[in-house]
Design a protein around this motif. Sequence first.
Motif, PDB file in Angstrom:
ATOM      1  N   SER A 175       0.824  -1.260   0.030  1.00  0.00           N
ATOM      2  CA  SER A 175      -0.077   0.012   0.007  1.00  0.00           C
ATOM      3  C   SER A 175       0.702   1.239  -0.098  1.00  0.00           C
ATOM      4  CB  SER A 175      -0.698  -0.158   1.363  1.00  0.00           C
ATOM      5  OG  SER A 175      -2.018  -0.288   0.950  1.00  0.00           O
ATOM      6  N   LEU A 176       1.815   1.191   0.838  1.00  0.00           N
ATOM      7  CA  LEU A 176       2.802   2.578   1.034  1.00  0.00           C
ATOM      8  C   LEU A 176       3.170   2.938  -0.518  1.00  0.00           C
ATOM      9  CD1 LEU A 176       5.368   2.213   3.708  1.00  0.00           C
ATOM     10  CD2 LEU A 176       3.612   3.882   3.287  1.00  0.00           C
ATOM     11  N   ASP A 179       0.068   3.596  -3.084  1.00  0.00           N
ATOM     12  CA  ASP A 179      -0.524   4.827  -3.047  1.00  0.00           C
ATOM     13  C   ASP A 179       0.266   6.003  -3.529  1.00  0.00           C
ATOM     14  OD1 ASP A 179      -3.164   5.958  -2.122  1.00  0.00           O
ATOM     15  OD2 ASP A 179      -1.836   7.233  -0.298  1.00  0.00           O
ATOM     16  N   ARG A 182      -1.294   7.761  -6.588  1.00  0.00           N
ATOM     17  CA  ARG A 182      -2.341   8.574  -6.170  1.00  0.00           C
ATOM     18  C   ARG A 182      -1.945  10.183  -6.171  1.00  0.00           C
ATOM     19  NH1 ARG A 182      -4.441  10.679  -1.760  1.00  0.00           N
ATOM     20  NH2 ARG A 182      -3.208   9.435  -0.478  1.00  0.00           N
ATOM     21  N   TYR A 199      10.776   5.353   1.567  1.00  0.00           N
ATOM     22  CA  TYR A 199       9.925   4.493   1.898  1.00  0.00           C
ATOM     23  C   TYR A 199      10.390   3.041   2.075  1.00  0.00           C
ATOM     24  CZ  TYR A 199       5.652   7.194   0.803  1.00  0.00           C
ATOM     25  OH  TYR A 199       4.763   7.958   0.669  1.00  0.00           O
ATOM     26  N   MET A 206       8.960  -0.554   9.769  1.00  0.00           N
ATOM     27  CA  MET A 206       7.753  -1.376  10.278  1.00  0.00           C
ATOM     28  C   MET A 206       7.947  -3.063  10.483  1.00  0.00           C
ATOM     29  SD  MET A 206       5.351   0.170   7.188  1.00  0.00           S
ATOM     30  CE  MET A 206       4.410  -1.499   7.096  1.00  0.00           C
TER      31      MET A 206
ATOM     32  N   GLN B 123     -11.178  10.642  -3.057  1.00  0.00           N
ATOM     33  CA  GLN B 123      -9.780  10.668  -3.302  1.00  0.00           C
ATOM     34  C   GLN B 123      -9.461  10.713  -4.723  1.00  0.00           C
ATOM     35  OE1 GLN B 123      -7.334  11.085  -1.185  1.00  0.00           O
ATOM     36  NE2 GLN B 123      -8.411  10.822   0.682  1.00  0.00           N
ATOM     37  N   TYR B 124     -10.365  10.050  -5.694  1.00  0.00           N
ATOM     38  CA  TYR B 124     -10.019   9.786  -7.027  1.00  0.00           C
ATOM     39  C   TYR B 124     -10.719  10.655  -8.177  1.00  0.00           C
ATOM     40  CZ  TYR B 124      -8.665   5.394  -4.968  1.00  0.00           C
ATOM     41  OH  TYR B 124      -8.079   4.238  -4.074  1.00  0.00           O
ATOM     42  N   ALA B 172       3.302   9.173   4.206  1.00  0.00           N
ATOM     43  CA  ALA B 172       3.278   7.964   4.181  1.00  0.00           C
ATOM     44  C   ALA B 172       2.367   7.242   5.303  1.00  0.00           C
ATOM     45  CB  ALA B 172       4.814   7.459   4.624  1.00  0.00           C
ATOM     46  N   SER B 175      -0.959   7.747   3.756  1.00  0.00           N
ATOM     47  CA  SER B 175      -1.061   6.863   2.524  1.00  0.00           C
ATOM     48  C   SER B 175      -1.500   5.564   3.075  1.00  0.00           C
ATOM     49  CB  SER B 175       0.341   6.447   1.891  1.00  0.00           C
ATOM     50  OG  SER B 175       0.449   7.560   0.816  1.00  0.00           O
ATOM     51  N   LEU B 176      -0.966   4.994   4.124  1.00  0.00           N
ATOM     52  CA  LEU B 176      -1.258   3.637   4.597  1.00  0.00           C
ATOM     53  C   LEU B 176      -2.723   3.466   4.938  1.00  0.00           C
ATOM     54  CD1 LEU B 176       0.990   2.500   7.608  1.00  0.00           C
ATOM     55  CD2 LEU B 176       0.714   1.487   5.513  1.00  0.00           C
ATOM     56  N   ILE B 178      -5.166   5.741   3.766  1.00  0.00           N
ATOM     57  CA  ILE B 178      -6.112   6.245   2.685  1.00  0.00           C
ATOM     58  C   ILE B 178      -6.127   4.961   1.618  1.00  0.00           C
ATOM     59  CG2 ILE B 178      -6.160   7.682   0.667  1.00  0.00           C
ATOM     60  CD1 ILE B 178      -4.983   9.999   2.530  1.00  0.00           C
ATOM     61  N   ASP B 179      -4.966   4.341   1.263  1.00  0.00           N
ATOM     62  CA  ASP B 179      -5.005   3.165   0.486  1.00  0.00           C
ATOM     63  C   ASP B 179      -5.766   2.041   0.864  1.00  0.00           C
ATOM     64  OD1 ASP B 179      -3.957   2.473  -2.166  1.00  0.00           O
ATOM     65  OD2 ASP B 179      -2.985   0.786  -1.173  1.00  0.00           O
ATOM     66  N   VAL B 180      -6.207   2.145   2.118  1.00  0.00           N
ATOM     67  CA  VAL B 180      -7.209   0.885   2.281  1.00  0.00           C
ATOM     68  C   VAL B 180      -8.563   1.163   1.578  1.00  0.00           C
ATOM     69  CG1 VAL B 180      -8.838   0.291   4.211  1.00  0.00           C
ATOM     70  CG2 VAL B 180      -6.361   0.520   4.822  1.00  0.00           C
ATOM     71  N   ARG B 182      -8.915   1.762  -1.418  1.00  0.00           N
ATOM     72  CA  ARG B 182      -8.650   1.195  -2.865  1.00  0.00           C
ATOM     73  C   ARG B 182      -8.989  -0.125  -2.934  1.00  0.00           C
ATOM     74  NH1 ARG B 182      -4.499  -1.614  -4.812  1.00  0.00           N
ATOM     75  NH2 ARG B 182      -3.333  -1.049  -2.944  1.00  0.00           N
ATOM     76  N   TRP B 183      -8.589  -1.038  -1.716  1.00  0.00           N
ATOM     77  CA  TRP B 183      -8.588  -2.386  -1.739  1.00  0.00           C
ATOM     78  C   TRP B 183      -9.632  -2.994  -0.831  1.00  0.00           C
ATOM     79  CZ3 TRP B 183      -7.425  -4.549   2.710  1.00  0.00           C
ATOM     80  CH2 TRP B 183      -6.594  -3.691   3.821  1.00  0.00           C
ATOM     81  N   ARG B 189     -12.068  -9.256   3.976  1.00  0.00           N
ATOM     82  CA  ARG B 189     -10.856  -8.657   4.731  1.00  0.00           C
ATOM     83  C   ARG B 189     -11.418  -8.414   6.085  1.00  0.00           C
ATOM     84  NH1 ARG B 189      -6.692  -9.451   1.491  1.00  0.00           N
ATOM     85  NH2 ARG B 189      -6.855  -8.491  -0.553  1.00  0.00           N
ATOM     86  N   LEU B 198      -3.975  -3.057  13.472  1.00  0.00           N
ATOM     87  CA  LEU B 198      -2.764  -3.331  12.883  1.00  0.00           C
ATOM     88  C   LEU B 198      -2.068  -2.358  12.276  1.00  0.00           C
ATOM     89  CD1 LEU B 198      -0.754  -5.624  11.739  1.00  0.00           C
ATOM     90  CD2 LEU B 198      -2.314  -5.732   9.779  1.00  0.00           C
ATOM     91  N   TYR B 199      -2.711  -1.400  11.590  1.00  0.00           N
ATOM     92  CA  TYR B 199      -1.908  -0.193  11.002  1.00  0.00           C
ATOM     93  C   TYR B 199      -1.509   0.770  11.972  1.00  0.00           C
ATOM     94  CZ  TYR B 199      -3.211  -1.535   6.103  1.00  0.00           C
ATOM     95  OH  TYR B 199      -2.972  -2.035   5.027  1.00  0.00           O
ATOM     96  N   LEU B 202       1.934  -0.604  12.950  1.00  0.00           N
ATOM     97  CA  LEU B 202       2.860  -0.470  11.717  1.00  0.00           C
ATOM     98  C   LEU B 202       3.438   1.087  11.831  1.00  0.00           C
ATOM     99  CD1 LEU B 202       1.227  -2.574   9.207  1.00  0.00           C
ATOM    100  CD2 LEU B 202       3.161  -3.296  10.609  1.00  0.00           C
TER     101      LEU B 202
END
Lengths: 209, 209
Positions: A175-176, A179, A182, A199, A206, B123-124, B172, B175-176, B178-180, B182-183, B189, B198-199, B202
């Motif tokens: 993801s890092l 993204d 974007r 990164y 991490m 976001q997009y 960064a 990003s971790l 926000i990118d959630v 997307r997927w 999940r 978890l995030y 990290l």
Amino acid sequence: MANLGQGVNVSAITSPLVWEHVQPAAARRLLTGAIDAFAERGFQATTTRDIASRAGMSPAALYVHYPSKERLLFEISLYGHRAALEILSEADAGDSPADRLRGMVSAFTAWHAEHHTIARVVQYELAALSPEHLAEVATIRRAISAKVENVLGDGVSDGTFAVDDLHGTTLAVLSLSIDVARWYDPVRRAAPRELGQLYADLALRMVAA
Amino acid sequence: MANLGQGVNVSAITSPLVWEHVQPAAARRLLTGAIDAFAERGFQATTTRDIASRAGMSPAALYVHYPSKERLLFEISLYGHRAALEILSEADAGDSPADRLRGMVSAFTAWHAEHHTIARVVQYELAALSPEHLAEVATIRRAISAKVENVLGDGVSDGTFAVDDLHGTTLAVLSLSIDVARWYDPVRRAAPRELGQLYADLALRMVAA
């Protein structure tokens, strides 16, 4: 190819995506025109007429090369995913899990900065692929995840890394980098290679034991 | 509101985005119809007719409430960004930089999982906003970044965190989460709250001294 000492080939970062394998030139012009159109307006809002006119062709001439707009998206998606997997595989070359992870995150991040236009199309338009084409792309996506999960697992085995949730952490590391496509703005942001190094540091922290 | 002991309010994570402030009900139906349409087909490919018909209305009736499709996108974008900033501000409540960062990343990640549909639109589709509207949204985006950069800076000051590139690391960390959007797939999940935890772990490892 010059090596930066961290498993990252210069060419893997700086060379533009090339489409020389797409022949003839008319097919190549259609493909690059489609990337620009999809990135600007999205797949759904792009017409085959838009794409053909960017390639200096008639809509009818487009169908000589591609049976549908979806087929163009599939070719782009396939190429983008294969290129990303290749970048990761080439960078997976260090002697230790830490060196390998550093090289992979660095190259994968730099690739998403350098190729943010195609990366956006590839990542955000998956839902527009046909089920068969999506399945083919999903196979490459699983291989990309497996590459990262593999190096994390090796680091856990030799005690370099401490990772509780291997699958979840793999997704976060990917993801890092992804993204970056974007928000990356070549005018205002750090150079792709510097961003890759930052990164890689963050990803190592991490997971480090 | 129950507190999870990490500065994360249950309601901030689990309550659906509500649009009760949008009055009358017809305007609200248009707005939620627009979110679904933009998420499915993208802003450019969505017509005002699509949106009106999802709200059970005629295209002409839409213009009574919104002067343009862009205005709908702006309202959605404004609300989504304000909600995200509010989530971060509410979670910024711990006694130490580490507790504050844990709460913020946890809540921000869970929000992007829970509200992945609106988050994707927000976001997009930024590029589809008018320059004036984009400037207004950009102000909120800067406030969101400043929240995270602030807690990282506080952690550096008191020695809890070691961060070389404050701005790059802020991006960064954001990003971790926000990118959630997307997927994230609610069927396959982890639950939003578990993912948030978890995030948060990290992110803390990324910056810990």
